[in-house]
Scaffold this active site. Structure first.
Site: not given
Ligand code: GAR
Length: 198
Positions: A12, A14, A94, A110, A149, A151
């Site tokens: 965590g 970020n 997801l 990413h 998709g 990324d």
């Protein structure tokens, strides 16, 4: 006030960068309304709780199959009524239903310069291992909208980071986080919260 739901799987850092940016006024017009982790032991949950933020674990291990987990996860997101969902080191695919429902309102960080070193199998430390194996001299991080998709969604921000001769994957990961991820993820949230994109 933009209602932000942050999804996390691990340490965590970020998430921490987002919370710090809100405290410092580098993100305005946004509040974190819920942090969700697929991993009950994620330190990210402790970081959120320490700030008094609602923090919830929804683990696939507690559900008989993927379908049931997906339903529970989506319900947990819906309850927070978010305007923006931030994947901050979230290592779960997801539910497609969620991507459709929140189209244009989910962003991901990413740890590479998309379209390099991204897609299936490129996550966490593996990205940096691949970067070093290939011998590129520049890497970085990307914030992008999430589509169906892996990324592949529209890019919002990117920042380049130098690869140095003696880098190990961990050393490089740390530099990419410090110089790029913790900078551009809060920046992207601030831009969205203030109507500058999307
Ligand atoms: C970050 O480096 C993030 O970019 C990466 O996982 C790490 C999570 O660290 N995400 C991906 O690889 C997604 N494909 P954190 O939990 O300390 O923020």
């Amino acid at each position: 006030m933009l209602r932000v739901c942050v999804c996390v799987s691990g340490g965590g850092t970020n998430l921490q960068a987002i919370m710090d940016a809100i405290d410092a006024g580098r993100i305005t017009n946004a509040q974190i309304v819920r942090v969700i982790s697929n991993n009950k032991l994620a330190f990210a949950l402790e970081r959120a709780k320490g700030k008094g933020i609602d923090a919830v674990a929804v683990s696939p291990k507690d559900y008989a199959d993927r379908e049931l987990f997906n339903e529970a996860f989506l319900q947990c997101v819906d309850e927070a009524a978010p305007d923006l969902i931030v994947l901050a080191g979230f290592l779960v695919v997801l539910p497609p239903m969620m991507i459709q429902k929140y189209d244009g309102r989910i962003i991901n960080i990413h740890p590479a310069l998309i379209p390099s070193f991204c897609g299936k199998g490129y996550y966490g430390l593996r990205v940096h291992e691949a970067v070093l194996e290939r011998g590129v001299k520049i890497t970085g991080a990307t914030v992008h909208f999430v589509d169906e998709g892996t990324d592949t969604g529209p890019i919002i921000l990117q920042k380049a980071v130098e690869v140095l001769p003696d880098d190990t994957p961990k050393v490089l990961q740390q530099r990419v986080m410090e110089q790029a991820e913790w900078v551009i993820l809060p920046q992207a949230i601030n831009m969205i919260a203030n109507g500058q994109i999307g």
